[in-house]
Design an enzyme around this catalytic site. Structure first.
Site, PDB file in Angstrom:
ATOM      1  N   GLY A  54       0.820  -1.194   0.000  1.00 21.25           N
ATOM      2  CA  GLY A  54       0.000   0.000   0.000  1.00 21.25           C
ATOM      3  C   GLY A  54       0.852   1.241   0.000  1.00 21.25           C
ATOM      4  N   MET A  77       5.177   2.707   1.445  1.00 25.57           N
ATOM      5  CA  MET A  77       6.469   2.373   2.047  1.00 25.57           C
ATOM      6  C   MET A  77       7.107   3.633   2.592  1.00 25.57           C
ATOM      7  SD  MET A  77       8.758   0.249   2.914  1.00 25.57           S
ATOM      8  CE  MET A  77      10.220   0.787   3.797  1.00 25.57           C
ATOM      9  N   GLU A  78       7.573   3.543   3.841  1.00 24.70           N
ATOM     10  CA  GLU A  78       8.029   4.713   4.597  1.00 24.70           C
ATOM     11  C   GLU A  78       9.448   5.152   4.283  1.00 24.70           C
ATOM     12  OE1 GLU A  78       8.795   1.076   7.366  1.00 24.70           O
ATOM     13  OE2 GLU A  78       7.298   1.699   5.907  1.00 24.70           O
ATOM     14  N   ASN A  79       9.915   5.034   3.055  1.00 20.48           N
ATOM     15  CA  ASN A  79      11.263   5.497   2.712  1.00 20.48           C
ATOM     16  C   ASN A  79      11.479   6.893   3.309  1.00 20.48           C
ATOM     17  OD1 ASN A  79      11.417   3.218   0.805  1.00 20.48           O
ATOM     18  ND2 ASN A  79      10.042   4.473  -0.424  1.00 20.48           N
ATOM     19  N   HIS A  82       0.012   6.590   8.879  1.00 16.08           N
ATOM     20  CA  HIS A  82       0.872   5.443   9.205  1.00 16.08           C
ATOM     21  C   HIS A  82       2.313   5.686   8.760  1.00 16.08           C
ATOM     22  CE1 HIS A  82       1.430   0.991   9.808  1.00 16.08           C
ATOM     23  NE2 HIS A  82       2.431   1.231   8.973  1.00 16.08           N
ATOM     24  N   GLU A  83       2.463   6.146   7.516  1.00 13.12           N
ATOM     25  CA  GLU A  83       3.816   6.344   6.980  1.00 13.12           C
ATOM     26  C   GLU A  83       4.538   7.494   7.668  1.00 13.12           C
ATOM     27  OE1 GLU A  83       4.792   3.918   5.265  1.00 13.12           O
ATOM     28  OE2 GLU A  83       2.756   3.161   5.094  1.00 13.12           O
ATOM     29  N   GLU A 109       6.003  -1.812  12.902  1.00 16.65           N
ATOM     30  CA  GLU A 109       4.690  -1.794  12.264  1.00 16.65           C
ATOM     31  C   GLU A 109       3.540  -1.720  13.260  1.00 16.65           C
ATOM     32  OE1 GLU A 109       4.502  -1.043   9.403  1.00 16.65           O
ATOM     33  OE2 GLU A 109       6.413  -1.612   8.526  1.00 16.65           O
TER      34      GLU A 109
END
Length: 914
Positions: free
Chosen positions: A348, A350-352, A384-385, A407
């Site tokens: 969904g 990605m927290e790069n 969330h990210e 997470e």
């Protein structure tokens, strides 16, 4: 990565009744919630998450590794300091190879921690240029002399470049390892990969990346473990007219005749899995954080930006970053926050760090076409990210066995950030449905696993991918929420701030967090370590039983199938230290702690008084009562349900149905909890009931009990029969003429029912709509609805389409098959399709097997499932190994439940209908 935030696809009555009944229920609830948001249930929102493609692999290693390069964990002799990386993605096909490729150079500076004559560094699917006859060149720094290379090779199984030296590296000295390489810019959604889309009639190509969990090694040689943090100096060479993005801001840009070289500022000290490189033709909109110099940008396809689809995400990002800065008591660590929507992305989001990547459906919102559910999804995924920018990025887990620490935490505080941005939505209540109740279903299996597993259990890439599951995300969120509740939120936040400030730019294990929470003054019956270790080091959860005649309280490990055997030993013998918030007679009482298997409380009552435990479901456990108290609670629901807190009304229903499945109470008692719903006007209790009744549908919709269940459900919801006339032979013409007038919140229901009532013409019309859709959320609605047809050959054709990337994007293959399996006609077709085509690497197997086997409830289906496991034992199931075991366990439990409950359920329903 984000696990995502989705409301059940059966929110209305779509999966519960006939399609037409769903329309009425959706209309009743559509003012606030939107049922179709859940069609992304199989797409957890972070990184590899639960959509990782399984690879062919044997299920176990037969021989014990001896040499360092045979182990999946890096030796501890070397530690990276910095990387200089130059990558050049070609966005056109290479004439000589017929492939899209990228070329690159990497120089990693590392420090030697222990004398060694061996360099082991991750490298996967890269063609390395030989330098002086070897795969890399070694240079000594600061006066150190580098030994010459003796030999080098690629260890394919463990994904290493191995370099043996003629002498030893010296502890305390620094060295540089340089490599030149070429890789394929494939469309496999891993490492440095390509995404394609059509705009203005032409195909466009994006070079993008997904490094979590073990794919950075596919982009450049690196020490690809989360504890191997380093500073990264990134340079991207790209076609003129395109834009290059990475984790940091641009340092300089040099334009050549055909290409541009973009250099970025050095990153903070960070893990490889958080890196991102993107080259595209995208446009952006810009904002900033108030009273801060942080640059905030939303990137997407030019048309999407021009039409304002990124505006909502931009509007909520600033406020949520401000909230998290205050909540963590720590400034945002970077100078920019880029967020980009990609046409092809496996998870969904990605927290790069500094460059968060999303599916288009998770970042873009079109008010004219998208539903309320789509808007809520954008809000919660972005929250969330952004939460990860501190918890996960600034302070990072040491190893993947503690993935829940990343997470689970982000899954909990996403509700806090989202609530701050949209305070009127009451979104914090959603954690009960989307995390607590959701994970109860998995954690009640004997094949579950602890939140924190032993390091030796999580080594291979498939074992790492397997950790991206409901336990890590949702149980992690639930137990952290429980911890925050019994500590109080202010105390919890102070401990977090202390933890983040001490370990900034470093790595931790879960006990470091307990240490910092313990430092904050509080009154507890045991230490934070003693209390919380019981919740994270043993699987499962208890059912707490309260006898209100005596005040006696007991706890027991709750198992959905009480006959199942728990093979995994527990250091605490499956007992917990349980915080119990409770009320008696409608008045909240002092919190009670159950510290042993049994205890005595003040929960005894007399007369019409009732006891309600686990207020607001603040604890991670189920509650059972003596029969008299159950009767008093049911009576209270019937006379004035508002006296019982909203979340607990949902809890009573969910606990009762699941206690009945576990044979703790009888099934008719569970069914009686739904009688009061005709008076209920809040969403959460309805959704709780619908999800549990949907289990009955899945078990009975292929047998005679289904007819009685439909009649009772119609009576329960008082649905007017005129609904059934909504979809008839005129559906096709109606949908063609009035398609633009359908409210976004109702589109999935209307599309699905029209296609279900129609035939080839309706299906082909919807397929063309899907192919022509330019808004991702609209395409997603149509894609799920196409699975609603009752025509078998159309479903078989759609299954074939799911494996054709020209028709269905690879990111959507698994969910498309699951949509088809969700159709009672399509389920056996999907199961045959999987068995015929499974080869160990074609599907995202965890989600697939969970979705396709939901209805399995016969001995024949169990036999087929076991035979499938046996037939494919050699090729293996990769990260889906545990999911297959759980499917077998669930099917076994379903068989028992149907045999024992079909007759009493039919009898109860028949009585209710008279």
């Amino acid at each position: 990565m984000a696990k995502g935030f989705y409301i059940s696809k059966n929110m209305g009555l779509a999966g519960l009744l006939m399609g037409a009944v769903a329309v009425v229920i959706i209309i009743a609830l559509a003012a606030v919630y939107d049922k179709e948001k859940t069609k992304n249930q199989n797409k957890p929102v972070d990184g590899v998450a639960m959509l990782t493609t399984a690879s062919p692999t044997t299920s176990s290693t037969l021989s014990t590794p001896k040499d360092p390069w045979e182990h999946y964990r890096l030796p501890d002799s070397l530690s990276p300091v910095s990387y200089n990386i130059t990558l050049w993605p070609r966005l056109v096909v290479n004439a000589s190879t017929g492939l899209y490729i990228f070329t690159g150079q990497s120089a990693v500076v590392f420090q030697c921690k222990k004398d060694t004559d061996l360099i082991v560094i991750h490298c996967n699917k890269l063609n390395l240029t030989l330098l002086n006859g070897h795969h890399a060149r070694l240079t000594g720094l600061d006066g150190a002399t580098a030994p010459t290379v003796k030999t080098s090779w690629l260890q394919v199984k463990t994904e290493y470049l191995v370099i043996q030296l003629n002498g030893k590296l010296t502890a305390g000295k620094s060295y540089r390892l340089s490599t030149d390489f070429q890789g394929e810019l494939a469309d496999d959604l891993k490492g440095f990969y390509r995404s394609e889309y059509t705009e203005d009639g032409g195909k466009k190509v994006v070079a993008t990346s997904q490094m979590q969990a073990t794919f950075a090694r596919k982009a450049f040689p690196c020490f690809d473990e989360p504890a191997m943090k380093a500073v990264f100096h990134i340079t991207l060479i790209h076609q003129r007219g395109t834009v290059a993005l990475s984790n940091e801001t641009v340092n300089s840009t040099i334009d050549g005749t055909e290409v541009t070289m973009t250099r970025f500022e050095p990153t903070k000290r960070m893990s490889t899995y958080l890196l991102a490189f993107i080259v595209s033709d995208f446009d952006h909109i810009t904002g900033s954080i108030e009273n801060n110099n942080v640059l905030v940008r939303i990137w997407a396809r030019r048309k999407a930006i021009a039409e304002g689809h990124g505006n909502y995400a931009l509007n909520v990002t600033g406020p949520m970053l401000n909230f998290f800065e205050r909540y963590y008591n720590a400034s945002y660590p970077l100078s920019k926050s880029d967020q980009i929507a990609l046409p092809d992305f496996n998870a969904g989001a990605m927290e790069n760090w500094g460059l968060i990547t999303y599916r288009e459906t998770a970042l873009l919102y079109d008010p004219a076409i998208s539903s309320v559910g789509n808007k809520e999804r954008v809000l919660t995924v972005v929250a969330h990210e952004l939460a990860h920018m501190w918890f996960g990025n600034l302070v990072t887990l040491r190893w993947w066995n503690d993935l829940w620490l990343n997470e689970g935490f982000a899954s909990y505080v996403e509700y806090l950030g989202a609530d701050y941005a949209e305070p009127t939505w009451n979104i914090k209540e959603q954690t009960i449905l989307n995390d607590v109740h959701k994970v109860f279903a998995v954690d009640a299996l004997a094949s579950s696993h602890p939140l924190s597993r032993k390091e030796e259990e999580v080594n291979q890439p498939d074992e790492i991918s397997e950790m991206f599951n409901t336990i890590s995300y949702s149980k992690g969120a639930a137990v952290l929420r429980m911890l925050s509740e019994f500590l109080t939120e202010p105390v919890f936040a102070r401990g977090l701030s202390s933890y983040l400030n001490e370990f900034a730019f470093n790595n931790t294990v879960y006990s470091d967090l307990w240490d910092h929470l313990q430092k904050v003054r509080m009154s507890l019956p045991h230490t934070v370590h003693d209390i919380m270790n019981r919740w994270i080091l043993q699987m499962g959860f208890p059912v707490v039983t309260i006898d209100t005649a005596t005040g006696h309280i007991t706890q027991k490990h709750f198992l959905l199938d009480p006959d199942s055997v728990v093979d995994r030993p527990s250091p605490y013998n499956y007992t917990w230290l349980v915080p119990i918030k409770w009320m008696k007679g409608g008045v909240e009482r002092e919190q009670h702690w159950l510290l042993q298997e049994t205890g005595i409380s003040n929960a005894s009552v007399s007369g019409s008084e009732w006891v309600l435990a686990n207020l607001n479901v603040s604890g991670y456990y189920r509650v059972n009562y003596d029969m008299d108290n159950w009767e008093r609670l049911l009576n209270q629901l019937t006379t004035d349900h508002t006296v019982i807190p909203l979340i607990n009304r949902a809890q009573i229903v969910d606990d009762a149905f699941n206690l009945a499945r576990a044979k703790v109470i009888n099934t008719t008692l569970a069914l009686r909890t739904t009688r009061y719903l005709s008076q209920e006007r809040d969403y959460i209790p309805w959704e709780s009931a619908l999800r549990n009744l949907n289990y009955y549908i899945l078990m009975f919709d292929r047998g005679q009990a289904y007819g009685v269940l439909q009649v009772e459900t119609l009576r329960m919801f008082r649905v007017n029969v005129i609904v059934f006339l909504l979809f008839n032979d005129a559906d096709f013409v109606f949908m063609q003429l009035f398609i633009d007038r359908i409210h976004p919140n109702l589109k999935t229901t209307v599309y699905c029912n029209a296609i279900a009532a129609g035939g080839v013409a309706e299906w082909d019309f919807a397929w063309q709509m899907f192919k022509n859709a330019t808004v991702a959320t609209e395409a997603a609605k149509l894609r799920s609805s196409l699975a609603c047809t009752k025509v078998p050959w159309l479903l078989n054709r759609y299954l074939d389409y799911s494996l054709d990337p020209a028709k269905i994007r690879k990111q959507d293959c698994t969910s498309t098959i699951n949509y088809i399996a969700g159709n009672v006609v399509g389920m056996p077709l999907a199961w045959d399709f999987i068995r015929a085509r499974y080869g160990g690497g074609s599907f995202s197997f965890s989600n697939l097997i969970n979705g396709v086997t939901r209805r399995f409830s016969t001995e024949f289906e169990l036999k087929q499932l076991k035979q499938f496991k046996e037939d494919n034992a050699r090729v293996g199931f990769g990260s889906g190994t545990l999911a297959l075991e759980q499917a077998i366990e669930r099917t076994t439990a379903n068989i028992k439940w149907v045999a024992e409950n079909q007759e009493p359920v039919m009898k109860w329903l028949a009585n209710e209908c008279t």
